[in-house]
Write a protein that holds these residues in place. Structure first.
Motif, PDB file in Angstrom:
ATOM      1  N   THR A  75       0.841  -1.200   0.000  1.00 23.70           N
ATOM      2  CA  THR A  75       0.000   0.000   0.000  1.00 23.70           C
ATOM      3  C   THR A  75       0.872   1.244   0.000  1.00 23.70           C
ATOM      4  N   TRP A  88       1.643   8.366   1.612  1.00 22.98           N
ATOM      5  CA  TRP A  88       1.823   9.738   1.162  1.00 22.98           C
ATOM      6  C   TRP A  88       1.774  10.685   2.359  1.00 22.98           C
ATOM      7  N   TRP A 135      -1.152   9.720   4.782  1.00 25.42           N
ATOM      8  CA  TRP A 135      -2.138   8.986   3.986  1.00 25.42           C
ATOM      9  C   TRP A 135      -1.657   7.579   3.666  1.00 25.42           C
ATOM     10  N   THR A 136      -2.590   6.628   3.680  1.00 27.42           N
ATOM     11  CA  THR A 136      -2.321   5.279   3.180  1.00 27.42           C
ATOM     12  C   THR A 136      -3.371   4.949   2.125  1.00 27.42           C
ATOM     13  N   GLU A 137      -2.929   4.293   1.081  1.00 25.69           N
ATOM     14  CA  GLU A 137      -3.822   3.920  -0.021  1.00 25.69           C
ATOM     15  C   GLU A 137      -4.920   2.985   0.479  1.00 25.69           C
ATOM     16  N   TYR A 138      -6.135   3.180  -0.048  1.00 28.00           N
ATOM     17  CA  TYR A 138      -7.259   2.344   0.382  1.00 28.00           C
ATOM     18  C   TYR A 138      -7.983   1.799  -0.843  1.00 28.00           C
ATOM     19  N   GLU A 158      -9.099   6.911  -7.204  1.00 29.59           N
ATOM     20  CA  GLU A 158      -8.185   6.340  -6.218  1.00 29.59           C
ATOM     21  C   GLU A 158      -8.503   6.983  -4.875  1.00 29.59           C
ATOM     22  N   GLY A 201      -7.601   7.319  -0.426  1.00 28.30           N
ATOM     23  CA  GLY A 201      -6.670   7.152   0.677  1.00 28.30           C
ATOM     24  C   GLY A 201      -7.327   7.540   1.984  1.00 28.30           C
TER      25      GLY A 201
END
Length: 207
Positions: A100, A103, A117-120, A187, A189
């Protein structure tokens, strides 16, 4: 000696004493002039220096960030502009479980705000509702707009273009954000505000 002579002599002695005192006073070194202490300059209690070590507004590829005991390198940056408002997003080198992306976003509106931030994986979810619940947390839509961007280093997006975004705000400094670059897929996050004093920035070479 007559009284007149005595008076004249005393007068001469008195004049001589006055002249001697004046000469001594003129030769005495003057004391340095004292200037009042300058009052301390007003200071913003929420200035970047009080929140993090280093200025997150200057982050760029090659810098290193230490957060919660882990060090990350900045791989690239996306600089965004919408009208007169600007902000930045920075991709870090260390990924969380299962690759993941991680950011950091930095913006002033008007106070400096740094969000981690983490990708979700949103699946079929889209930012069409006013409220969304993710992992048991309810988020309310806060902002929606389109910005121009330029990128530096490694970011996974083009060198420049336009991005549509929809931001949601949750409780206790939690965020959910959707971005759509160049009309591509949405996308998302999950973000958390970086607490004061928990991040350290080490400028990279060439700064």
């Amino acid at each position: 000696m007559s009284t007149t002579a005595i008076v004249i002599l005393l007068g001469l002695i008195l004049v001589a004493l006055v002249v001697l005192i004046v000469v001594l006073l003129r030769r005495r070194p003057s004391s340095p002039s004292r200037t009042p202490d300058s009052p301390a300059a007003p200071k913003d209690p929420f200035a970047p220096g009080d929140q993090v070590a280093g200025d997150p507004r200057t982050l760029k590829a090659g810098d290193m960030v230490e957060y919660l005991g882990v060090r990350y390198f900045v791989r690239g940056s996306v600089r965004l502009r919408e009208g007169g408002f600007t902000w930045s997003e920075h991709l870090l080198d260390a990924d969380t479980i299962e690759g993941t992306k991680v950011w950091i976003s930095v913006e002033e509106d008007p106070d400096l705000e740094v969000v981690w931030w983490t990708e979700y994986d949103i699946g079929d979810m889209t930012p069409s509702e006013r409220t969304l619940t993710v992992e048991g947390v309810e988020y309310r839509r806060d902002e929606h707009g389109t910005a121009d961007y330029t990128s530096e280093g490694t970011t996974g997006v083009g060198v420049q273009g336009r991005v549509e975004y929809v931001d949601y705000e949750g409780p206790r400094g939690k965020y959910l954000s959707f971005e759509q670059y160049g009309g591509g897929p949405w996308e998302a996050g999950l973000g958390e505000r970086v607490p004061s004093g928990s991040m350290t920035i080490y400028p990279g070479g060439g700064s």
